[in-house]
Enzyme design. Structure first.
Site, PDB file in Angstrom:
ATOM      1  CE1 TYR A 142      -3.035   3.141   0.792  1.00  0.00           C
ATOM      2  CE2 TYR A 142      -1.894   3.266   2.909  1.00  0.00           C
ATOM      3  CZ  TYR A 142      -2.759   3.815   1.974  1.00  0.00           C
ATOM      4  OH  TYR A 142      -3.320   5.039   2.215  1.00  0.00           O
ATOM      5  CE  LYS A 146      -2.332   6.992  -1.554  1.00  0.00           C
ATOM      6  NZ  LYS A 146      -3.476   7.614  -2.316  1.00  0.00           N
TER       7      LYS A 146
END
Length: 352
Positions: A142, A146
């Site tokens: 994640y 990002k």
């Protein structure tokens, strides 16, 4: 949306707020890239068609800073950067480390999907995300994707004014719309709920380190302030804002669970049988082995409290305990890096 609607919107809007992402920490790499990297790419293509656009707000996360330690400044990412590369070159400036490139990662996964035809593809690609993240200096898929998404936005922005908002762990509201409001089951919530249910009496964490949390309404307020500051200027720069607490108002891990203990002592969780669950003071562990042994001991104590079980019921309970232990181990491993995290986010804006 259809092309006619998209064209009409592009003619009229002056502000874009991008809060779309997949926040699953260990998501399959291909799906994470699609949501968190290709998503910003497609949005930037659309933003360039918006003739009256004054500002684009992009929600990222403070954890894009990966394994950086100490005081971490609000520094934008540029394509090719990585946390590992920073560490390697700071110690040996002449050392070469592979550059991180969004197109290369997307192409790599696309070729892998075409090459793997067996039933193990999903697990292979899930493991790949974690491997690539750790290679380049991030804790999970994640935060890694990002960060790549931020690189894509910076690489494509040209004269579009950009503000990147990086919240830390978002929690319930401080005031608005009312104290304690939250929608959904968020990052820190499962840990607190499991603790209140008596299912998680221990955690993998250093009790003396801060856990960085910020109320959701403060994130919204910071966003509105950024819009007010940058929305009318239309200066073609990229500004980054951390919305975090540890550097100005730290909350220790031990303090968090002390508050949780006090709360569940006064308002115990009631299980499906109507019994109140009495929690113990949280115990802290620095390795998974000791953590697992302690959790299993607590599960066995629950078993001892159940009387007159048949052999079949005993077997079913043992199976259930093993599954619960495995789940809690995997859950705790996922959040372990944040239980020992040594970074502090500065709250003074920088821009490019």
């Amino acid at each position: 949306m259809d092309s006619i609607t998209a064209h009409q919107i592009a003619q009229e809007i002056d502000l874009i707020v991008d809060s779309a992402a997949n926040t699953t920490l260990d998501l399959r790499y291909d799906l994470a890239l699609e949501a968190n990297v290709n998503g910003p790419y497609q949005l930037m293509l659309f933003a360039k068609k918006c003739k009256n656009l004054k500002l684009l707000i992009h929600y990222s996360t403070a954890y894009v800073n990966g394994e950086r330690e100490g005081l971490i400044y609000e520094k934008p990412f540029t394509m090719g950067e990585s946390i590992t590369k920073e560490k390697v070159t700071s110690h040996s400036p002449s050392t070469k480390f592979p550059s991180l490139n969004a197109a290369s990662e997307l192409d790599f996964v696309s070729k892998l999907k075409n090459a793997i035809k067996n039933n193990g593809f999903e697990q292979i690609v899930k493991d790949l995300g974690s491997e690539r993240a750790k290679l380049f200096g991030w804790q999970n898929t994640y935060s890694f994707t990002k960060a790549i998404g931020e690189m894509v936005i910076d690489n494509m922005r040209e004269d579009i004014p950009i503000v990147i908002v990086r919240p830390s762990t978002i929690t319930t509201s401080y005031q608005e719309p009312f104290p304690g409001w939250i929608q959904g089951f968020r990052v820190i919530d499962p840990t607190i709920i499991f603790y209140g249910k008596g299912e998680l009496p221990g955690v993998l964490a250093n009790p003396n380190l801060p856990i960085d949390v910020v109320p959701v309404d403060m994130v919204v307020n910071a966003t509105m302030a950024a819009i007010a500051k940058h929305g009318h200027l239309k200066i073609p720069e990229l500004n980054v804002y951390h919305v975090a607490s540890a550097s100005v108002n730290p909350l220790l891990v031990s303090q968090l669970f002390d508050y949780c203990y006090e709360f569940f002592q006064s308002v115990p969780y009631v299980n499906s049988k109507g019994d109140q669950v009495r929690v113990k003071n949280m115990k802290y562990f620095d390795n998974i082995s000791n953590f697992s042994n302690y959790i299993f001991e607590q599960l066995l104590k629950q078993h001892d409290e159940v009387r007159d079980l048949t052999e079949v019921e005993h077997s079913k309970m043992q199976t259930r305990f093993k599954r619960k232990l495995e789940y809690l181990e995997n859950f705790s491993k996922m959040y372990e890096p944040y239980g020992f995290y040594n970074g502090r986010y500065s709250i003074f804006s920088s821009s490019l």
